[in-house]
Design an enzyme around this catalytic site. Structure first.
Site, PDB file in Angstrom:
ATOM      1  CB  CYS A   1       4.366  -2.307  -8.794  1.00 31.28           C
ATOM      2  SG  CYS A   1       4.085  -3.791  -8.254  1.00 31.28           S
TER       3      CYS A   1
ATOM      4  NE  ARG B   1     -10.275   6.392   1.147  1.00 32.96           N
ATOM      5  CZ  ARG B   1      -9.267   5.554   1.184  1.00 32.96           C
ATOM      6  NH1 ARG B   1      -9.275   4.590   1.400  1.00 32.96           N
ATOM      7  NH2 ARG B   1      -8.121   6.501   1.241  1.00 32.96           N
ATOM      8  CE1 TYR B   2     -15.836   3.402  -0.255  1.00 27.78           C
ATOM      9  CE2 TYR B   2     -13.700   2.515   0.564  1.00 27.78           C
ATOM     10  CZ  TYR B   2     -14.443   3.222  -0.271  1.00 27.78           C
ATOM     11  OH  TYR B   2     -13.919   3.479  -1.566  1.00 27.78           O
TER      12      TYR B   2
ATOM     13  NE  ARG C   1     -15.170  -1.393   1.799  1.00 26.87           N
ATOM     14  CZ  ARG C   1     -16.320  -0.929   1.406  1.00 26.87           C
ATOM     15  NH1 ARG C   1     -17.172  -0.802   2.469  1.00 26.87           N
ATOM     16  NH2 ARG C   1     -16.446   0.004   0.258  1.00 26.87           N
TER      17      ARG C   1
ATOM     18  CG  ASP D   1      -4.481   5.053  -7.671  1.00 27.66           C
ATOM     19  OD1 ASP D   1      -5.848   5.363  -7.655  1.00 27.66           O
ATOM     20  OD2 ASP D   1      -4.453   3.915  -7.218  1.00 27.66           O
TER      21      ASP D   1
ATOM     22  CG  ASP E   1      -9.064   4.217  -4.670  1.00 27.79           C
ATOM     23  OD1 ASP E   1      -9.872   4.674  -3.882  1.00 27.79           O
ATOM     24  OD2 ASP E   1      -8.479   3.174  -5.001  1.00 27.79           O
TER      25      ASP E   1
ATOM     26  NE  ARG F   1      -2.003   2.299   0.769  1.00 26.23           N
ATOM     27  CZ  ARG F   1      -2.764   1.406   0.876  1.00 26.23           C
ATOM     28  NH1 ARG F   1      -2.405   0.101   0.502  1.00 26.23           N
ATOM     29  NH2 ARG F   1      -4.135   1.623   0.962  1.00 26.23           N
TER      30      ARG F   1
ATOM     31  CB  CYS G   1       6.551  -4.830  -1.614  1.00 23.70           C
ATOM     32  SG  CYS G   1       5.160  -3.776  -1.184  1.00 23.70           S
TER      33      CYS G   1
ATOM     34  CE  LYS H   1     -10.871   0.432  -4.541  1.00 20.53           C
ATOM     35  NZ  LYS H   1     -10.598   0.667  -3.248  1.00 20.53           N
TER      36      LYS H   1
ATOM     37  CB  CYS I   1       3.732   1.248  -5.895  1.00 22.40           C
ATOM     38  SG  CYS I   1       2.910   1.098  -4.375  1.00 22.40           S
TER      39      CYS I   1
END
Length: 343
Positions: free
Chosen positions: A103, A86-87, A90, A269, A306, A108, A99, A313, A106
């Site tokens: 959560c 995205r950037y 990085r 999100d 985001d 995702r 995981c 962000k 989440c």
């Protein structure tokens, strides 16, 4: 030690839920609660902030129009499987999509878990590493997913050794819940596996409530810090978990006390079925403004959103200064307004 909870039946047996309405939730979203987290839950408190993060709720089947399966636009910036670019400087390397805990908020949640995107195959990982090697602008590789620390030290070491051979990559960052939800995994072998010659390793620790800093979690963080891994924090601002200034202040101070520099406080999100966790941006701005006068600058996170659709962000903390042409009004942490320069 008790087993991890992964089913509605196990939730009921542990006294964490009556199970009503949860079969449909479990059919869509993974359940995962480690013994360390189970031990933290106060079953006598219907509003327990630890339970709220991990115990499924029928409200997760209530979707709102603005929610989306890929709320931050990972897929639109994925040139090869496992990479999000995205950037410019990085990339995310999503080696695994499972995981130790799942959560309930989440972002995702449509991609992780046993029914999610899984672990990269050997050819897919080869292609992801080749993409990083072929793009000299990539300075930082961020391992996320899923939680990369569910991988064995052997597999983590293999990834780090491969990144060590790419000269333009200088920083490797891991995003994880493991030190607080499964601290026993953070042993000497794992700490050693996170480091590689010529690379600086950062680890972003995800915690949302000060009670998550158990003695075992604190010991795991100490092993990482003593082992030369730089630690930063990630938290999500969640209704019913940490949406009051006292809890947020205690959380950020707990990070600092454990050599974890507060980094991001995320606005939730727009993931499907998570509206019961979201509060208004104005409420969040008031909370982070109130933090400024209560705790040290060392403990201040950056409040970020985001932007849906993959636009990255944005810092959304309340603006403390307004005006122009050399004449400004500055707002202090108590809400008082002051001219700058003074009259």
């Amino acid at each position: 030690m008790s087993a991890a909870i992964k089913t509605v039946e196990a939730l009921v047996e542990a006294g964490l839920s009556n199970g009503r309405g949860l079969d449909a939730v479990a059919a869509r979203y993974a359940i995962g609660i480690t013994p360390a987290v189970t031990a933290l839950i106060d079953v006598a408190d219907p509003d327990d902030p630890i339970a709220r993060q991990f115990v499924p709720d029928a409200a997760e089947l209530v979707a709102t129009p603005e929610e989306r399966a890929d709320p931050i636009g990972d897929l639109s910036h994925s040139p090869v499987e496992g990479i999000v670019h995205r950037y410019p400087d990085r990339v995310l390397l999503k080696a695994v999509h499972v995981c130790p805990v799942y959560c309930r908020f989440c972002f995702r949640r449509e991609m992780v878990g046993p029914q999610g995107l899984g672990t990269l195959t050997a050819p897919e990982l080869d292609a992801a590493i080749a993409y990083i090697a072929d793009h000299a602008e990539i300075w930082e590789v961020i391992l996320t997913g899923g939680d990369p620390l569910v991988l064995s030290p052997r597999r983590l070491r293999d990834i780090m050794e491969r990144l060590a051979n790419i000269d333009h990559v200088k920083i490797v960052r891991f995003h994880t819940r493991v030190p607080v939800v499964e601290p026993e995994r953070v042993d000497g072998d794992m700490v050693a596996a996170l480091k590689a010659s010529g690379k600086t390793t950062y680890l972003a620790v995800h915690a949302n409530h000060p009670r998550e800093f158990t003695p075992e979690a604190r010991a795991a963080l100490a092993r990482l810090a003593d082992g030369g891994v730089a630690l930063v924090s990630q938290s999500v601002l969640l209704k019913g978990v940490n949406d009051d200034v006292e809890t947020l202040a205690d959380l950020m101070k707990a990070f600092v006390e454990n050599r974890v520099k507060p980094y991001y406080l995320h606005h939730p999100d727009l993931a499907p079925g998570t509206s019961h966790f979201r509060l208004g941006i104005e409420e969040g701005q008031q909370l982070v403004t109130a933090l400024r006068g209560r705790i040290s600058g060392l403990a201040q996170p950056t409040y970020v959103l985001d932007i849906p659709g993959g636009h990255g962000k944005a810092e959304i903390g309340a603006r403390a200064i307004s005006g122009g042409d050399g004449c400004f009004t500055v707002r202090d942490w108590q809400g008082g307004e002051h001219r700058y320069p003074p009259e």
